[in-house]
Every structure is written in C-alpha cells, then in structure tokens.
Motif scaffolding. Structure first.
Motif, mmCIF file in Angstrom:
data_model
loop_
_atom_site.group_PDB
_atom_site.id
_atom_site.type_symbol
_atom_site.label_atom_id
_atom_site.label_comp_id
_atom_site.label_asym_id
_atom_site.label_seq_id
_atom_site.Cartn_x
_atom_site.Cartn_y
_atom_site.Cartn_z
ATOM 1 N N CYS A 150 0.794 -1.238 0.000
ATOM 2 C CA CYS A 150 0.000 0.000 0.000
ATOM 3 C C CYS A 150 0.825 1.285 0.000
ATOM 4 C CB CYS A 150 -0.974 0.009 1.172
ATOM 5 S SG CYS A 150 -0.203 0.233 2.791
ATOM 6 N N GLY A 151 2.138 1.198 0.300
ATOM 7 C CA GLY A 151 2.952 2.416 0.309
ATOM 8 C C GLY A 151 2.423 3.421 1.313
ATOM 9 N N ILE A 152 2.267 4.682 0.876
ATOM 10 C CA ILE A 152 1.773 5.726 1.786
ATOM 11 C C ILE A 152 0.243 5.803 1.774
ATOM 12 C CG2 ILE A 152 3.894 7.057 1.602
ATOM 13 C CD1 ILE A 152 2.392 9.031 -0.214
ATOM 14 N N GLY A 153 -0.392 4.767 1.181
ATOM 15 C CA GLY A 153 -1.841 4.637 1.277
ATOM 16 C C GLY A 153 -2.640 5.299 0.183
ATOM 17 N N THR A 154 -1.982 5.715 -0.907
ATOM 18 C CA THR A 154 -2.694 6.503 -1.924
ATOM 19 C C THR A 154 -3.927 5.786 -2.480
ATOM 20 O OG1 THR A 154 -0.987 5.732 -3.471
ATOM 21 C CG2 THR A 154 -0.809 8.006 -2.675
ATOM 22 N N ILE A 155 -3.724 4.629 -3.098
ATOM 23 C CA ILE A 155 -4.854 3.993 -3.783
ATOM 24 C C ILE A 155 -5.893 3.486 -2.790
ATOM 25 C CG2 ILE A 155 -3.812 1.681 -3.971
ATOM 26 C CD1 ILE A 155 -5.049 1.588 -6.839
ATOM 27 N N GLY A 156 -5.462 2.994 -1.621
ATOM 28 C CA GLY A 156 -6.409 2.503 -0.620
ATOM 29 C C GLY A 156 -7.277 3.615 -0.067
ATOM 30 N N LEU A 157 -6.670 4.773 0.205
ATOM 31 C CA LEU A 157 -7.445 5.895 0.746
ATOM 32 C C LEU A 157 -8.415 6.451 -0.293
ATOM 33 C CD1 LEU A 157 -4.692 7.692 2.842
ATOM 34 C CD2 LEU A 157 -6.668 6.412 3.696
ATOM 35 N N ILE A 158 -7.989 6.480 -1.556
ATOM 36 C CA ILE A 158 -8.902 6.935 -2.613
ATOM 37 C C ILE A 158 -10.073 5.953 -2.752
ATOM 38 C CG2 ILE A 158 -9.115 7.390 -5.096
ATOM 39 C CD1 ILE A 158 -6.165 8.329 -5.014
ATOM 40 N N VAL A 203 -11.257 -0.469 4.273
ATOM 41 C CA VAL A 203 -10.008 -0.738 3.554
ATOM 42 C C VAL A 203 -8.954 -1.167 4.560
ATOM 43 C CG1 VAL A 203 -8.118 0.301 2.230
ATOM 44 C CG2 VAL A 203 -10.494 0.862 1.662
ATOM 45 N N ILE A 204 -8.210 -2.213 4.196
ATOM 46 C CA ILE A 204 -7.089 -2.687 5.009
ATOM 47 C C ILE A 204 -5.823 -2.548 4.157
ATOM 48 C CG2 ILE A 204 -6.068 -4.641 6.225
ATOM 49 C CD1 ILE A 204 -8.970 -5.768 6.463
ATOM 50 N N GLY A 205 -4.923 -1.688 4.583
ATOM 51 C CA GLY A 205 -3.669 -1.508 3.867
ATOM 52 C C GLY A 205 -2.541 -2.243 4.562
ATOM 53 N N VAL A 206 -1.725 -2.957 3.786
ATOM 54 C CA VAL A 206 -0.605 -3.708 4.358
ATOM 55 C C VAL A 206 0.662 -3.352 3.588
ATOM 56 C CG1 VAL A 206 0.228 -5.964 5.111
ATOM 57 C CG2 VAL A 206 -2.234 -5.594 4.765
ATOM 58 N N ARG A 265 -7.650 1.064 7.744
ATOM 59 C CA ARG A 265 -6.638 0.705 8.741
ATOM 60 C C ARG A 265 -5.382 0.250 8.020
ATOM 61 N NH1 ARG A 265 -9.414 -4.042 11.330
ATOM 62 N NH2 ARG A 265 -10.530 -4.025 9.344
ATOM 63 N N PHE A 266 -4.224 0.558 8.600
ATOM 64 C CA PHE A 266 -2.956 0.222 7.943
ATOM 65 C C PHE A 266 -2.071 -0.570 8.898
ATOM 66 C CE2 PHE A 266 -4.655 3.862 5.728
ATOM 67 C CZ PHE A 266 -4.475 3.508 4.401
ATOM 68 N N TYR A 267 -1.435 -1.607 8.340
ATOM 69 C CA TYR A 267 -0.618 -2.515 9.136
ATOM 70 C C TYR A 267 0.760 -2.679 8.498
ATOM 71 C CZ TYR A 267 -5.176 -3.802 11.055
ATOM 72 O OH TYR A 267 -6.414 -3.771 11.633
ATOM 73 N N ILE A 327 -6.527 -5.233 -4.006
ATOM 74 C CA ILE A 327 -5.829 -4.368 -4.959
ATOM 75 C C ILE A 327 -4.344 -4.518 -4.696
ATOM 76 C CG2 ILE A 327 -5.464 -2.009 -5.770
ATOM 77 C CD1 ILE A 327 -8.279 -1.334 -4.821
ATOM 78 N N MET A 328 -3.590 -4.935 -5.707
ATOM 79 C CA MET A 328 -2.157 -5.156 -5.533
ATOM 80 C C MET A 328 -1.364 -4.320 -6.531
ATOM 81 S SD MET A 328 -2.091 -9.095 -6.950
ATOM 82 C CE MET A 328 -0.321 -9.199 -7.200
ATOM 83 N N ASP A 329 -0.290 -3.716 -6.029
ATOM 84 C CA ASP A 329 0.564 -2.862 -6.854
ATOM 85 C C ASP A 329 2.011 -3.165 -6.502
ATOM 86 O OD1 ASP A 329 1.686 -0.907 -8.401
ATOM 87 O OD2 ASP A 329 0.814 0.789 -7.334
ATOM 88 N N PRO A 330 2.529 -4.322 -6.976
ATOM 89 C CA PRO A 330 3.878 -4.752 -6.579
ATOM 90 C C PRO A 330 4.979 -3.987 -7.310
ATOM 91 C CG PRO A 330 2.950 -6.295 -8.150
ATOM 92 C CD PRO A 330 1.872 -5.290 -7.861
ATOM 93 N N PRO A 331 6.240 -4.172 -6.900
ATOM 94 C CA PRO A 331 7.364 -3.550 -7.611
ATOM 95 C C PRO A 331 7.574 -4.170 -8.988
ATOM 96 C CG PRO A 331 8.153 -4.983 -5.859
ATOM 97 C CD PRO A 331 6.673 -4.902 -5.701
#
Length: 493
Positions: A355-363, A371-374, A397-399, A421-425
């Motif tokens: 999730c990084g800094i939460g951009t896509i999850g927060l949107i 939304v659960i961000g990891v 929530r972010f973990y 939602i996945m956004d890998p390197p």
C-alpha cells in the motif's frame, strides 16, 4: 524499480543510464551524437573496419524495449534507435555468438521518426524512444501490451498524455568534477558512473532543474566539493527534488557523504533567497559505498521536512523516502481505472497490498465499506496512517508486515475480503503472495503493474488457480520511455 525501497542508481542496468554511442566526428560536432541521414556513397557491400562490420540492413519490428530488429547473415540483430521499415547503415559487433548493432546512418527514414528535442538523448538513455512521434510511442506501447496479454483478453486502448513532457515530480541529480576540475551535475551514462553534464531534462519538472542549476552555481562560492567515489573525498553526492504538482510545494534533499556540512545555514539561506518557492530542505547523510542514493540519517534544515500534494481529491504528505507515483496526471487515470474495475458499492472489504503511503487505498475508501492496507516498509505505514488522519478517513486501517502472510492469517481466521488491490514492484509478485490471494478467495483482484512482463507471469498463476482475467487497461505513465503501466481486473471463477 522497487517502489517501496530507497532510491538507487546501479552501476549497470539502471534505466537512467545508457552507454555513450560512438559516431563520426561530423555527427559529434553537431552536438547530438545521433545517427546521420542520407544516401550511402559506397556500393552497399559490407565493409570490415577495425572495430566491427559495417552493413546495410532494414528494420522489421521493435523489441519490447524499443530496439529495432534487423537480419544480418541469418542472425537477428537488435539496434537501438532504429524504427520499423527504415533502411540504415549499422555497425555490427560480434562477441562470441552474441551480435549487437549500433546505428550509424539512416538511409530511408520512417514517418514515425522525429528529431529528439533533448540534446542528451543519444547519450543519456533515460528516455529510450524520444526519436518517435507521440502517436508512434502510444502505438508501440499498445502493441507491446497487446502481444504480452494475448493469452488473456484484448487490452483497452492506451491512455496517453496530452503534454508528454515536464511530468516527473521527482528528480535526482548526481554531482562530480570533470577533467578540467569543474563542478558538473547531471545523469549517469548507462552502465557507468560517468556523469553527463546537463542543465535541463525535458521530462523533469522545470522548476526542479532550475533549483539544481542554482545549487551547481553555489557550490564553488561555498567551497562545497562534490563527492568522489574513487577517493572518498568531497561532500555533495546527489540532490533529490520532489515537487507537489498541485500544491506547488517543493522539497530539496542534499545527499552528503558526511554529516559535517560547514556553512550549511548560510547555504540554505542563499538557496532560499534565490528560490523562495522551496518549502523544505533536508540533509540526508549517506556514508556507505552503496548504490542507494539515500542513507538512513536525515536532518531537516528548513521547513517541516515533508511536502503535500493532492491526488484523487485527497491530500497526501510526502517524505524524502516515500514512494509516490512520479506522474500524478496519469496516476489519476490509472487509479481511477483500478477503482472502477473493483466495482465498489460501499459495502466491500478491500485489501490494499503493497500500500505504500496509502494513496490507492485511501482513494478507494470513499467507495468501499472498509479498507485494510498492508505494507512492509514501516516508514510508509507511518505515512499512510498520517495521511488517513489528514483526510478524515474513518474506514481505513494500515498494518506493517508482509501482505501475503497477513492474508494467510486472515484466511486461517475465516475472515473475508471482497477485493484485493495489488501494486507490486517491477519484479512483480511472488508465488507465496499469490498463493495467499488464492487462499483468501476475494471475489475480485485488481492488479496494477509497472512491468507487464512480470504481470503476465502472475496473471497465468492466478488463472490456473481459480481466477479469470476480464479486462486490461494500459496507461502511459512514462512518456518518452519504453515503460508502460497496466491494470488488470480478475474475477473469481
């Protein structure tokens, strides 16, 4: 490009580097180092020179990394900067069984060829396809994605950019000395640590380059020496600049080899006098002999140490080490499409993996139940929690931890998620993570990728394990380069 880790410049293989092409004196005097044009004066026979074999070839197609493909003596030769349909004179170099080609002269040009507007194009390599028209670039990327995704579904038409320059909100400049002992700043040539002096990169934010040029001019008067990798002497290694495209806020990070920076307060004051638009300045200390640009130690010299920017109607705080998409105009399109593919009704549980800094999850939280961000990077998780509070988001929530293990534990507790939602390197995901998705059994998976080749591998795994690819959308996030972002929608069979 590893999205979550520190910025790096590798001594080989970095997309910001390209080996210097060898061209004739006449071409070098023109200052571009590009291929010359015109008819051949010879009879067309191969001519064996001291360094290789000169041959006339015709390009048939492009590789996925934008190189032209031609046939020579039964062998396939890849030639940078050559376009399909073009007849050209190339220099062929043989190393054992390997054959490589270098463009010397275009004899018959393609209608897709343009003169690259950047004078450093043939030497730098940060942009690989600036010699193509914008239409040709879009067509090339569309064809690349179409070919890769053929086992699944026909991709949608690529989302291109109206103004495909000045888009990078992050720039990184290396500093050194030339042979005349003059201070220079610019990009590394490919596969080397030789700095190409440059005042302007056409895909950088123009203001960032202005600030770098000011810093370059200040170093001598403040007796600040660039760092020398060979001797270990000197202070300034790099300058990293981040620009909030909507907010207008600007961060300047001075990466130094030592924490001792004599006269730094006066240096900061002088820089701000020249550029009052700078909102924060940091000193990052990197003492290690490493390919990583940023070190662990960081000191705020001016301002709050972060900048903010707006994306998808939300405000995000960005630190020096935060991952934040470098092209916000196209990111709006990319994330908008990803959330559209998730088909949220307001009730779903969404997992934002990587999730990084939460951009896509927060949107996405505006349309989801929760939304659960990891995210593995603890600094990024701290940023995501701060960004959640900043925007008043109550259903996210972010973990900190491994997203795959997190989902395995959810499945073991018989907990459910409707969408992942996945956004890998760039390296894509691994089997451990993908198997955890399969165990959790979400109804939909939305896979955002900055490397379609690794995405294809992962999509095959998901299709073999109960999912079906329903849609693929390419987005041109990186105009003038061969890179393309894709988002895929998968549904549980």
């Amino acid at each position: 490009m590893n999205k979550r880790k520190n910025l790096s410049h590798k001594k080989s293989g970095n997309k910001r580097k390209r080996s210097e092409n060898s061209f004739s004196k006449q071409q070098k005097n023109h200052g571009r180092g590009g291929p010359s044009k015109g008819k051949r004066s010879s009879d067309g026979a191969n001519q064996r020179g001291q360094k290789g074999i000169t041959a006339e070839v015709t390009c048939t197609r492009l590789t996925h990394d934008g190189k032209g493909i031609a046939q020579w003596e039964g062998k396939q030769v890849e030639v940078p900067h050559l376009l399909p349909g073009e007849k050209a004179e190339i220099l062929i170099t043989k190393r054992g069984r390997d054959v490589s080609g270098e463009l010397k002269r275009v004899i018959a040009s393609s209608k897709d060829r343009v003169e690259p507007p950047c004078p450093y194009f043939y030497e730098c390599g940060g942009c690989q396809i600036q010699h193509m028209t914008n239409l040709a670039q879009g067509r090339f990327k569309q064809q690349t994605v179409n070919e890769l995704m053929k086992p699944f579904v026909k991709p949608e038409p690529i989302m291109t950019m109206e103004h495909p320059y000045d888009y990078r909100n992050k720039s990184h400049t290396a500093f050194g000395m030339n042979q005349q002992r003059q201070i220079i700043g610019g990009m590394y040539a490919m596969n080397t640590h030789r700095i190409i002096p440059m005042d302007r990169c056409l895909i950088h934010d123009p203001k960032a380059d202005e600030i770098v040029n000011t810093i370059k001019g200040m170093l001598k008067s403040f007796k600040v020496q660039p760092y020398n990798e060979d001797t270990g002497r000197g202070l300034l290694r790099h300058v990293l600049i981040k620009v909030g495209k909507v907010s207008g806020e600007i961060m300047v990070v001075l990466v130094t080899a030592s924490s001792e920076f004599k006269g730094k307060n006066n240096f900061v004051k002088a820089l701000r006098n020249e550029h009052p638009e700078i909102t924060t300045i940091l000193q990052n200390v990197n003492k290690r002999d490493t390919s990583m640009v940023l070190g662990e130690q960081e000191k705020v010299l001016f301002g709050k140490g972060t900048i903010t920017d707006t994306l998808g109607g939300l405000e995000f705080e960005i630190s020096a080490k935060s991952f934040y998409q470098i092209n916000p105009v196209q990111t709006e399109k990319l994330y908008g499409k990803a959330i559209e593919m998730a088909e949220l009704s307001g009730k779903e549980t969404v997992i934002d993996a990587y999730c990084g800094i939460g951009t896509i999850g927060l949107i996405a939280s505006k349309q989801a139940g929760n939304v659960i961000g990891v995210e593995l990077n603890k600094d990024a998780v701290r940023d995501s929690i701060r960004n959640s509070k900043r925007n008043g988001v109550k259903n996210a929530r972010f973990y900190q931890g491994d997203a795959g293990q997190f989902m395995v534990e959810m499945a073991a507790r018989n907990e459910k998620a409707d969408v992942v939602i996945m956004d890998p390197p760039r390296s894509g995901s691994d089997e451990a993570f993908l198997s955890s998705v399969v165990k959790l059994k979400p109804k939909k998976v939305v896979y955002v990728s900055c490397n379609p080749e690794t995405q294809v591998r992962d999509l095959h795994y998901l299709e073999k394990n109960g999912y079906k690819v329903e849609a693929i959308q390419p987005v041109d996030m990186f105009p003038q380069t061969v890179h393309v972002e894709t988002v895929a929608k998968l549904v549980k069979k």
